[in-house]
Design an enzyme around this catalytic site. Sequence first.
Site, PDB file in Angstrom:
ATOM      1  N   HIS A 273       0.802  -1.219   0.000  1.00 61.86           N
ATOM      2  CA  HIS A 273       0.000   0.000   0.000  1.00 61.86           C
ATOM      3  C   HIS A 273       0.835   1.270   0.000  1.00 61.86           C
ATOM      4  O   HIS A 273       0.311   2.358  -0.213  1.00 61.86           O
ATOM      5  CB  HIS A 273      -0.978  -0.026   1.178  1.00 61.86           C
ATOM      6  CG  HIS A 273      -2.133  -0.953   0.918  1.00 61.86           C
ATOM      7  ND1 HIS A 273      -3.314  -0.910   1.586  1.00 61.86           N
ATOM      8  CD2 HIS A 273      -2.268  -1.945   0.009  1.00 61.86           C
ATOM      9  CE1 HIS A 273      -4.129  -1.836   1.119  1.00 61.86           C
ATOM     10  NE2 HIS A 273      -3.502  -2.484   0.162  1.00 61.86           N
TER      11      HIS A 273
ATOM     12  N   SER B  88      -0.349  -1.146  -6.256  1.00 61.12           N
ATOM     13  CA  SER B  88      -0.048  -2.270  -7.124  1.00 61.12           C
ATOM     14  C   SER B  88       0.711  -1.806  -8.350  1.00 61.12           C
ATOM     15  O   SER B  88       0.490  -0.711  -8.858  1.00 61.12           O
ATOM     16  CB  SER B  88      -1.342  -2.943  -7.574  1.00 61.12           C
ATOM     17  OG  SER B  88      -1.940  -3.613  -6.504  1.00 61.12           O
TER      18      SER B  88
ATOM     19  N   LYS C   6     -13.934  -7.761  -9.127  1.00 66.45           N
ATOM     20  CA  LYS C   6     -13.056  -8.570  -9.966  1.00 66.45           C
ATOM     21  C   LYS C   6     -12.439  -9.713  -9.143  1.00 66.45           C
ATOM     22  O   LYS C   6     -12.327 -10.842  -9.624  1.00 66.45           O
ATOM     23  CB  LYS C   6     -11.955  -7.684 -10.559  1.00 66.45           C
ATOM     24  CG  LYS C   6     -11.210  -8.360 -11.699  1.00 66.45           C
ATOM     25  CD  LYS C   6     -10.520  -7.347 -12.596  1.00 66.45           C
ATOM     26  CE  LYS C   6      -9.825  -8.060 -13.743  1.00 66.45           C
ATOM     27  NZ  LYS C   6      -9.423  -7.166 -14.823  1.00 66.45           N
ATOM     28  N   ASP C   7     -12.080  -9.408  -7.884  1.00 66.47           N
ATOM     29  CA  ASP C   7     -11.554 -10.468  -7.016  1.00 66.47           C
ATOM     30  C   ASP C   7     -12.622 -11.520  -6.733  1.00 66.47           C
ATOM     31  O   ASP C   7     -12.316 -12.703  -6.563  1.00 66.47           O
ATOM     32  CB  ASP C   7     -11.044  -9.878  -5.699  1.00 66.47           C
ATOM     33  CG  ASP C   7      -9.685  -9.209  -5.872  1.00 66.47           C
ATOM     34  OD1 ASP C   7      -8.967  -9.574  -6.824  1.00 66.47           O
ATOM     35  OD2 ASP C   7      -9.341  -8.328  -5.066  1.00 66.47           O
TER      36      ASP C   7
ATOM     37  N   GLU D 142       6.125 -33.859  -1.254  1.00 67.53           N
ATOM     38  CA  GLU D 142       4.924 -33.318  -1.869  1.00 67.53           C
ATOM     39  C   GLU D 142       5.269 -32.659  -3.197  1.00 67.53           C
ATOM     40  O   GLU D 142       6.372 -32.150  -3.376  1.00 67.53           O
ATOM     41  CB  GLU D 142       4.314 -32.271  -0.926  1.00 67.53           C
ATOM     42  CG  GLU D 142       3.719 -32.874   0.323  1.00 67.53           C
ATOM     43  CD  GLU D 142       2.341 -33.428   0.066  1.00 67.53           C
ATOM     44  OE1 GLU D 142       2.258 -34.553  -0.446  1.00 67.53           O
ATOM     45  OE2 GLU D 142       1.358 -32.738   0.372  1.00 67.53           O
TER      46      GLU D 142
HETATM   47  C1  HEM Z   1       0.775 -16.211   2.032  1.00 68.33           C
HETATM   48  C2  HEM Z   1       1.202 -15.836   0.907  1.00 68.33           C
HETATM   49  C3  HEM Z   1       0.915 -14.498   0.243  1.00 68.33           C
HETATM   50  C4  HEM Z   1      -0.155 -13.651   0.413  1.00 68.33           C
HETATM   51  C5  HEM Z   1      -1.338 -13.867   1.309  1.00 68.33           C
HETATM   52  C6  HEM Z   1       0.060 -12.532  -0.441  1.00 68.33           C
HETATM   53  C7  HEM Z   1      -0.821 -11.478  -0.554  1.00 68.33           C
HETATM   54  C8  HEM Z   1      -0.688 -10.471  -1.469  1.00 68.33           C
HETATM   55  C9  HEM Z   1      -1.708  -9.552  -1.830  1.00 68.33           C
HETATM   56  C10 HEM Z   1      -3.121  -9.521  -1.264  1.00 68.33           C
HETATM   57  C11 HEM Z   1      -1.200  -8.722  -2.780  1.00 68.33           C
HETATM   58  C12 HEM Z   1      -1.983  -7.664  -3.478  1.00 68.33           C
HETATM   59  C13 HEM Z   1      -1.769  -7.654  -4.980  1.00 68.33           C
HETATM   60  C14 HEM Z   1      -2.288  -8.824  -5.706  1.00 68.33           C
HETATM   61  O1  HEM Z   1      -3.460  -9.111  -5.536  1.00 68.33           O
HETATM   62  O2  HEM Z   1      -1.525  -9.424  -6.475  1.00 68.33           O
HETATM   63  C15 HEM Z   1       0.161  -9.107  -2.979  1.00 68.33           C
HETATM   64  C16 HEM Z   1       1.032  -8.469  -3.843  1.00 68.33           C
HETATM   65  C17 HEM Z   1       2.334  -8.884  -4.102  1.00 68.33           C
HETATM   66  N1  HEM Z   1       2.938 -10.039  -3.665  1.00 68.33           N
HETATM   67 FE1  HEM Z   1       2.110 -11.346  -2.360  1.00 68.33          FE
HETATM   68  N2  HEM Z   1       1.238 -12.686  -1.092  1.00 68.33           N
HETATM   69  C18 HEM Z   1       1.791 -13.879  -0.699  1.00 68.33           C
HETATM   70  C19 HEM Z   1       2.960 -14.411  -1.119  1.00 68.33           C
HETATM   71  C20 HEM Z   1       3.874 -13.783  -1.978  1.00 68.33           C
HETATM   72  C21 HEM Z   1       5.092 -14.352  -2.448  1.00 68.33           C
HETATM   73  C22 HEM Z   1       5.583 -15.745  -2.071  1.00 68.33           C
HETATM   74  C23 HEM Z   1       5.686 -13.423  -3.276  1.00 68.33           C
HETATM   75  C24 HEM Z   1       6.978 -13.469  -4.058  1.00 68.33           C
HETATM   76  C25 HEM Z   1       7.998 -14.198  -3.838  1.00 68.33           C
HETATM   77  C26 HEM Z   1       4.846 -12.275  -3.320  1.00 68.33           C
HETATM   78  C27 HEM Z   1       5.106 -11.122  -4.034  1.00 68.33           C
HETATM   79  C28 HEM Z   1       4.203 -10.100  -4.185  1.00 68.33           C
HETATM   80  C29 HEM Z   1       4.453  -8.895  -4.962  1.00 68.33           C
HETATM   81  C30 HEM Z   1       5.738  -8.547  -5.701  1.00 68.33           C
HETATM   82  C31 HEM Z   1       3.279  -8.140  -4.904  1.00 68.33           C
HETATM   83  C32 HEM Z   1       3.030  -6.826  -5.571  1.00 68.33           C
HETATM   84  C33 HEM Z   1       2.330  -7.174  -6.818  1.00 68.33           C
HETATM   85  C34 HEM Z   1       2.075  -6.031  -7.733  1.00 68.33           C
HETATM   86  O3  HEM Z   1       1.547  -5.033  -7.290  1.00 68.33           O
HETATM   87  O4  HEM Z   1       2.396  -6.213  -8.889  1.00 68.33           O
HETATM   88  N3  HEM Z   1       3.743 -12.536  -2.526  1.00 68.33           N
HETATM   89  N4  HEM Z   1       0.444 -10.156  -2.179  1.00 68.33           N
END
Ligand code: HEM
Lengths: 419, 251
Positions: free
Chosen positions: A213, A217, A241-242, A285
Amino acid sequence: MSAEKFQNPVVRWIDHRLPIFSMLDHEKYDYPVPKNLNYMWNFGVLAGLSLAIMIITGIVLAMSYTAHVDYAFEAVERIMRDVNHGWMIRYIHMNAASFFFIVVYIHIFRGLYYGSYKAPRELLWILGVVIFLLMMATAFMGYVLPWGQMSFWGATVITNLFSAIPVVGDSIVTLLWGGFSVDNPTLNRFFSLHYLMPFVIAGVVVLHIIALHRFGSNNPIGIDASGPQDTISFHPYYTMKDMVGIAVFLLLLAIAVFFFPNAMGHPDNYIPANPLQTPAHIVPEWYFLPFYAILRAVPDKLGGVLLMFGAIAVLFVLPWLDRSPVRSARFRPLFRIFFWLLLIDAVALGYLGGKPAEGIYVVLSRIATAWYFLHFLVILPLLSVFETTKPLPKSISEPVLSRSKSANAPLGAGLEPAE
Amino acid sequence: MIRYLIVFALSLFLIGPALAAGGAVELTKRDWSFNGPFGTFDKAAMQRGFQVYREVCAGCHSMKYIAFRNFADLGYNESEIKALAAEYEVEDGPNDDGEMFIRAGIPADRMPSPYPNDNAARAGNGGALPPDLSLIAKARANGPDYLYSLLVGYKDAPSDTSVPDGMYYNNAYSGNLIAMPQPLYGDDVTYADGTTASIEVMSADLTQFLMWAAEPKLEARKRIGVAVVFFLSVFVILSILAKRRVWADVH
Ligand code: HEM
């Protein structure tokens, strides 16, 4: 922030003292989101949903589970047979774990494709990799709990890896085991940690979202929003959309849970653990298979372990390996090709990880492992220097507008950048 | 990205089975009544399968996770189950004098095992352990087809294979040499409903029974599944419509 906007007096009273409603309201309406996000941006929310499903079903399972080598397998069978709807809770927990990994893998590859790891989102990305590591640890320990043959032998093989670490290796293994082999103390500490870790993940997710935030995004074009004409409010646009993504996700999960509940599991885990009888093939797994392939590609144990952890370590430093100022692969013709090669490579590693480590499989694993590291350590840095990128659009609205003009064009034509 | 990703996923789906195929043994594929989204167990077949288990397999194999009360699923009523349980002897205790004692079984009891422990089972079977059969249908790849193929799979060994003492040649068993002597030959039992007890029929009946034992909630699972999938499909359609409506003014 005034509480006047709330009609309900109770809400207003609370919000005046504890402004949670203002905060939610702020996230819902005032948080600007690029208006061109595609469905790849559903997977963050889906990951969060998966985590929630895992925690809820897990807590219910824990009510009937017994962490003792003599009772664990039986306790799980009682859940399957005698606890009301226990089979459903367990099958959801089992399959949602696999879905969680599918979702997070797509989420990660989404980030790779659109360059979401680049400035100013480096910490956001790193927190994501931390989540991924914690997820793997949690899933690994969870798989031990039913105390089937694969639970036991998987735990034995994976914990033994740490013995490759010089000097302290054996002490670490003894600490993990709580003794001199995988046994009751191991099961107990794994249960304790398996219960704890998801809440640690939830904590890191909060940090992940705070970091998200800060700059908002990224988007498929990879350029920053230049003003209000480029953004829309989160609610109702992205909530709706979600909702589509959530509905499809739940549908697919339900199909797996109710019609193919054991398809992603291993039959050997329906055999109670037996320390005296090694299964023919010990396989982890499916979601660990790419890393397992890297581990076995190296003839030396320590080397294999280092490379396996190295495969994740490169993700931590990725923002500094890929220095191209252009984020989205849409404007990086060469990067785009290498992206798909990397995806193919990752899937090939997954396939090879499930095969016995012999003959042609070993050779292929080595090639695929080499390619994986080559991609991150050599190709990406070189591309950042030598690639000629396509011109970027001036704003997010520009290609979005041209897309709606060419609405009659063949499917996907509008996805090309406007020039 | 999305388009290519979909193409990629589809091609994996298509070549995946080709890569996974090529196991060592050929299994007979059968169209089981419990297959498919609307699958159910064949109660008559399960009752017959249970009879074969009792009269043939139970001498060597336990079914520890099955209680007599569970046989309600096979279509037996309460008094039949009570009578069935009473035919077994169960150890209970200690009583007020501190002694263990033997009593007739009750519906809440689990099925008694043929051997007091694994070592006794091994000793009685030339060193091989007859596995518990409660979960066997899920503990083998392609469980039902495998069980059927195993039971009908005893053949004369090809001339180039030597079969050691205490081992038997079986088509479906991996490595082909199994320590279980051929349990079924045909007409090993007399079915109360008059069905011919051929080796194929008995094997299929046993498979129905063992699949139920491994996955007793299969029918409920599929029934609920159909409703859930229907509900979620409607949810998918409604959410797509709602999303389009909300997004109509965004350009
Ligand atoms: C429990 C696991 C995870 C949760 C709950 C989570 C949750 C979220 C959420 C809600 C967003 C909002 C944007 C979207 O909907 O894409 C987001 C963005 C993002 N996440 Fe995660 N995420 C998780 C794991 C990861 C992992 C493993 C990575 C990378 C190694 C990652 C990298 C990113 C990045 C780079 C964004 C920004 C995306 C953008 O704005 O382009 N996330 N994440």
